[in-house]
Design a protein around this motif. Structure first.
Motif, PDB file in Angstrom:
ATOM      1  N   GLU A  24       0.858  -1.204   0.000  1.00 57.34           N
ATOM      2  CA  GLU A  24       0.000   0.000   0.000  1.00 57.34           C
ATOM      3  C   GLU A  24       0.881   1.236   0.000  1.00 57.34           C
ATOM      4  O   GLU A  24       1.807   1.330   0.806  1.00 57.34           O
ATOM      5  N   ASP A  25       0.637   2.164  -0.924  1.00 61.62           N
ATOM      6  CA  ASP A  25       1.486   3.358  -1.000  1.00 61.62           C
ATOM      7  C   ASP A  25       0.956   4.532  -0.179  1.00 61.62           C
ATOM      8  O   ASP A  25       1.689   5.484   0.062  1.00 61.62           O
ATOM      9  N   ASP A  68      -2.927  -3.233  -2.604  1.00 65.18           N
ATOM     10  CA  ASP A  68      -3.544  -2.044  -3.181  1.00 65.18           C
ATOM     11  C   ASP A  68      -3.406  -2.158  -4.701  1.00 65.18           C
ATOM     12  O   ASP A  68      -2.342  -2.539  -5.195  1.00 65.18           O
ATOM     13  N   GLN A  70      -3.952   0.416  -6.869  1.00 70.20           N
ATOM     14  CA  GLN A  70      -3.418   1.669  -7.401  1.00 70.20           C
ATOM     15  C   GLN A  70      -2.085   2.005  -6.758  1.00 70.20           C
ATOM     16  O   GLN A  70      -2.034   2.600  -5.683  1.00 70.20           O
ATOM     17  N   LEU A  71      -1.031   1.545  -7.413  1.00 72.21           N
ATOM     18  CA  LEU A  71       0.323   1.805  -6.929  1.00 72.21           C
ATOM     19  C   LEU A  71       1.093   2.498  -8.041  1.00 72.21           C
ATOM     20  O   LEU A  71       0.871   2.195  -9.220  1.00 72.21           O
ATOM     21  N   LYS A 120     -12.447  -0.025  -0.865  1.00 73.04           N
ATOM     22  CA  LYS A 120     -12.110   1.207  -0.130  1.00 73.04           C
ATOM     23  C   LYS A 120     -13.287   2.159  -0.264  1.00 73.04           C
ATOM     24  O   LYS A 120     -13.869   2.230  -1.334  1.00 73.04           O
TER      25      LYS A 120
END
Ligand code: MN
Length: 140
Positions: A24-25, A68, A70-71, A120
């Motif tokens: 996770e970013d 995640d 979206q990285l 999310k």
């Protein structure tokens, strides 16, 4: 039980704790997920990029990966595909964490090799159940 026996038993229990890798970013999301996992008694490993996630998956062989989608750079879809194409990591269940919730997006996640997904914003009441369910599934 003697003191050494108790210490030994404790370390056995510690070793049995499921280890979960979180990729996770976003620092706030990472903190929330790690807190929730530790509250459940799991041991959380942290990676902030797809590349780091792959390295840690290899080195640590976690019981489950929360990814995640979206990285930056190597995104969650590509990272999951690579994990699933690699015999060393393909049996580790990957659960997506994602703000994508449209029908086509779910399909894309399953095609990449995700076992399921957690939408999310994270529902903290459902989170533990979902994690437990996928850990159990990975045991077989
Ligand atoms: Mn992200």
């Amino acid at each position: 039980m003697t003191k050494p026996e108790i210490a030994n038993r404790k370390s056995q229990i510690e070793n049995r704790k499921s280890r979960i890798l979180v990729v996770e970013d976003n620092p706030l999301n990472m903190e929330l997920v790690v807190d929730l996992l530790e509250l459940e008694g799991y041991s959380a490993l942290q990676a902030t990029t797809g590349e780091e996630g792959l390295e840690m998956a290899h080195a640590e062989k976690p019981d489950l990966i929360l990814m995640d989608m979206q990285l930056p750079g190597l995104d969650g879809f590509d990272a999951t595909r690579r994990l699933k194409n690699d015999p060393a990591t393909r049996d580790i269940p990957v659960v997506a964490i994602t703000a994508y919730a449209m029908r086509g997006d779910a399909e894309k996640m399953y095609q990449a090799g995700c076992a399921g997904y957690i939408p999310k914003p994270i529902d903290i009441h459902q989170f533990a159940q979902t994690v437990a369910r996928f850990l159990k599934r990975g045991e077989g």
